[in-house]
Scaffold this motif. Structure first.
Motif, PDB file in Angstrom:
ATOM      1  N   GLY A  65     -34.044  10.112  15.671  1.00 26.28           N
ATOM      2  CA  GLY A  65     -34.062  11.515  15.883  1.00 26.28           C
ATOM      3  C   GLY A  65     -33.537  12.093  14.674  1.00 26.28           C
ATOM      4  N   VAL A  66     -32.613  13.325  15.059  1.00 26.37           N
ATOM      5  CA  VAL A  66     -31.836  13.805  14.022  1.00 26.37           C
ATOM      6  C   VAL A  66     -30.414  13.797  14.221  1.00 26.37           C
ATOM      7  N   LEU A  67     -29.617  13.230  13.321  1.00 28.62           N
ATOM      8  CA  LEU A  67     -28.208  12.986  13.497  1.00 28.62           C
ATOM      9  C   LEU A  67     -27.586  14.494  12.935  1.00 28.62           C
ATOM     10  N   VAL A  68     -26.776  15.095  13.713  1.00 28.90           N
ATOM     11  CA  VAL A  68     -26.025  16.199  13.255  1.00 28.90           C
ATOM     12  C   VAL A  68     -24.453  15.921  13.027  1.00 28.90           C
ATOM     13  N   SER A  69     -23.821  16.219  12.085  1.00 32.92           N
ATOM     14  CA  SER A  69     -22.541  15.821  11.708  1.00 32.92           C
ATOM     15  C   SER A  69     -22.074  17.206  11.036  1.00 32.92           C
ATOM     16  N   GLY A  70     -20.659  17.348  11.053  1.00 29.14           N
ATOM     17  CA  GLY A  70     -20.087  18.424  10.309  1.00 29.14           C
ATOM     18  C   GLY A  70     -18.934  18.945  10.977  1.00 29.14           C
ATOM     19  N   SER A  71     -18.627  19.870  10.989  1.00 32.51           N
ATOM     20  CA  SER A  71     -17.223  20.718  11.560  1.00 32.51           C
ATOM     21  C   SER A  71     -17.400  22.066  11.992  1.00 32.51           C
ATOM     22  N   VAL A  72     -16.765  22.635  13.059  1.00 32.07           N
ATOM     23  CA  VAL A  72     -16.696  23.873  13.317  1.00 32.07           C
ATOM     24  C   VAL A  72     -15.259  24.131  13.460  1.00 32.07           C
ATOM     25  N   ALA A  73     -15.018  25.628  12.999  1.00 32.65           N
ATOM     26  CA  ALA A  73     -13.715  25.768  12.667  1.00 32.65           C
ATOM     27  C   ALA A  73     -13.695  27.594  13.275  1.00 32.65           C
ATOM     28  N   GLY A  74     -12.402  27.709  13.711  1.00 31.67           N
ATOM     29  CA  GLY A  74     -12.409  28.857  14.475  1.00 31.67           C
ATOM     30  C   GLY A  74     -10.889  29.264  14.870  1.00 31.67           C
ATOM     31  N   ARG A  75     -10.538  30.228  15.779  1.00 27.69           N
ATOM     32  CA  ARG A  75      -9.148  30.406  16.221  1.00 27.69           C
ATOM     33  C   ARG A  75      -9.285  30.563  17.749  1.00 27.69           C
ATOM     34  N   ALA A  76      -8.279  29.465  18.324  1.00 33.73           N
ATOM     35  CA  ALA A  76      -8.240  29.402  19.697  1.00 33.73           C
ATOM     36  C   ALA A  76      -6.940  30.365  20.196  1.00 33.73           C
ATOM     37  N   VAL A  77      -7.100  30.968  21.339  1.00 34.08           N
ATOM     38  CA  VAL A  77      -5.874  31.970  21.526  1.00 34.08           C
ATOM     39  C   VAL A  77      -5.667  31.350  23.094  1.00 34.08           C
ATOM     40  N   GLY A  78      -4.417  31.331  23.610  1.00 26.93           N
ATOM     41  CA  GLY A  78      -4.041  30.835  24.752  1.00 26.93           C
ATOM     42  C   GLY A  78      -2.782  31.332  25.271  1.00 26.93           C
ATOM     43  N   GLU A  79      -1.778  30.580  26.069  1.00 29.08           N
ATOM     44  CA  GLU A  79      -0.545  30.939  26.264  1.00 29.08           C
ATOM     45  C   GLU A  79       0.289  29.717  26.623  1.00 29.08           C
ATOM     46  N   CYS A  80       1.550  29.936  26.152  1.00 24.45           N
ATOM     47  CA  CYS A  80       2.383  28.807  26.418  1.00 24.45           C
ATOM     48  C   CYS A  80       2.563  28.346  27.575  1.00 24.45           C
ATOM     49  N   VAL A  81       2.519  26.975  27.957  1.00 27.90           N
ATOM     50  CA  VAL A  81       2.692  26.542  29.329  1.00 27.90           C
ATOM     51  C   VAL A  81       4.106  26.621  29.624  1.00 27.90           C
ATOM     52  N   ARG A  82       4.989  27.019  28.889  1.00 24.34           N
ATOM     53  CA  ARG A  82       6.567  26.920  29.210  1.00 24.34           C
ATOM     54  C   ARG A  82       7.045  28.508  29.246  1.00 24.34           C
ATOM     55  N   CYS A  83       6.631  29.261  28.509  1.00 25.60           N
ATOM     56  CA  CYS A  83       7.121  30.479  28.303  1.00 25.60           C
ATOM     57  C   CYS A  83       6.071  31.642  28.602  1.00 25.60           C
ATOM     58  N   LEU A  84       4.977  31.060  28.808  1.00 28.53           N
ATOM     59  CA  LEU A  84       3.686  32.260  28.994  1.00 28.53           C
ATOM     60  C   LEU A  84       3.459  33.326  27.684  1.00 28.53           C
ATOM     61  N   GLU A  85       4.043  32.844  26.601  1.00 28.57           N
ATOM     62  CA  GLU A  85       3.733  33.916  25.567  1.00 28.57           C
ATOM     63  C   GLU A  85       2.403  33.356  24.633  1.00 28.57           C
ATOM     64  N   GLU A  86       1.952  34.239  23.916  1.00 28.29           N
ATOM     65  CA  GLU A  86       0.665  34.047  23.288  1.00 28.29           C
ATOM     66  C   GLU A  86       0.538  32.937  22.586  1.00 28.29           C
ATOM     67  N   VAL A  87      -0.366  32.061  22.325  1.00 22.85           N
ATOM     68  CA  VAL A  87      -0.437  30.761  21.565  1.00 22.85           C
ATOM     69  C   VAL A  87      -1.714  31.329  20.750  1.00 22.85           C
ATOM     70  N   VAL A  88      -1.652  31.221  19.336  1.00 18.76           N
ATOM     71  CA  VAL A  88      -2.842  31.289  18.577  1.00 18.76           C
ATOM     72  C   VAL A  88      -2.877  30.033  17.660  1.00 18.76           C
ATOM     73  N   GLU A  89      -3.960  29.305  17.522  1.00 16.25           N
ATOM     74  CA  GLU A  89      -4.004  28.345  16.813  1.00 16.25           C
ATOM     75  C   GLU A  89      -5.323  28.046  16.177  1.00 16.25           C
ATOM     76  N   ASP A  90      -5.235  27.801  14.659  1.00 13.81           N
ATOM     77  CA  ASP A  90      -6.613  27.722  14.157  1.00 13.81           C
ATOM     78  C   ASP A  90      -7.071  26.323  14.314  1.00 13.81           C
ATOM     79  N   ILE A  91      -8.069  25.901  14.530  1.00 11.02           N
ATOM     80  CA  ILE A  91      -9.003  24.984  14.451  1.00 11.02           C
ATOM     81  C   ILE A  91      -9.868  24.554  13.563  1.00 11.02           C
ATOM     82  N   ASP A  92     -10.134  23.281  13.310  1.00 13.88           N
ATOM     83  CA  ASP A  92     -11.177  22.712  12.502  1.00 13.88           C
ATOM     84  C   ASP A  92     -11.548  21.317  13.085  1.00 13.88           C
ATOM     85  N   ILE A  93     -12.693  21.389  13.870  1.00 10.30           N
ATOM     86  CA  ILE A  93     -13.143  20.141  14.419  1.00 10.30           C
ATOM     87  C   ILE A  93     -14.186  19.453  14.167  1.00 10.30           C
TER      88      ILE A  93
END
Length: 189
Positions: A65-93
């Motif tokens: 078939g077709v082999l797809v490989s590479g990467s995806v990059a973006g910005r994940a947003v969530g909250e800290c599991v300890r203090c509930l403050e906003e967490v912003v993390e750049d990702i490159d997966i």
């Protein structure tokens, strides 16, 4: 068995592989900025719907078939599991998936060689959304933190401990509460 084509070729997450002509070894690069689909993450962290994702892929025709490989990059947003403050993390997966030609998938299923989840090309189209979802969601932190040494929240009043490192409460062990009340009576008299 002919499979119906249900993919929209105009969708930014659908890629046409017609140029590869089913010749093993032929390659094509795809670089796109797409809007993140809904629910791309977990309850505590994810990529907000509609934000930009940079997708850089290499499509390679192989025998199956077709082999797809590479990467995806973006910005994940969530909250800290300890203090509930906003967490912003750049990702490159990294991303890698084999999309099998429909006739090969049919032959494999007839022969009983069915694997767990085989991604199948629909005509010459592939949908990369499930691949992105699988890669991104599994790469996001299970318990995101605003910092590795985040002290969290006070268990008594909910105050953020990072804002006041000296924060504390005078908590008396209930086993000593009677003694404390006797001490208070002596102090008053």
């Amino acid at each position: 068995m002919e499979r119906p084509i249900t993919l929209d070729p105009r969708s930014p997450l659908v890629i046409d592989t017609h140029e590869l002509s089913r010749r093993p070894g032929s390659m094509r690069s795809v670089d796109r900025t797409v809007a993140a689909p809904a629910d791309l993450g977990t309850v505590v962290i994810g990529i907000p719907e509609g934000t930009e994702l940079d997708v850089s892929l290499r499509l390679e025709a192989v025998m199956e078939g077709v082999l797809v490989s590479g990467s995806v990059a973006g910005r994940a947003v969530g909250e800290c599991v300890r203090c509930l403050e906003e967490v912003v993390e750049d990702i490159d997966i990294p991303v890698q998936e084999l999309f099998v030609y429909a006739e090969r998938a049919d032959a494999a299923s007839e022969a009983g060689d069915e694997e767990d989840e085989v991604r199948v090309l629909e005509g010459d189209l592939i949908d990369i959304e499930p691949v992105l979802r699988d890669s991104v969601v599994t790469a996001l932190p299970f318990q995101p933190l605003c910092s590795s040494d985040c002290p969290g929240l006070c268990s008594e009043c909910g105050a953020r401990l990072a804002d006041d490192p000296e924060h504390g409460h005078d908590v008396i062990d209930p086993r000593w509460s009677t003694l404390q009340s006797m001490f208070n009576e002596t102090k008053e008299s």
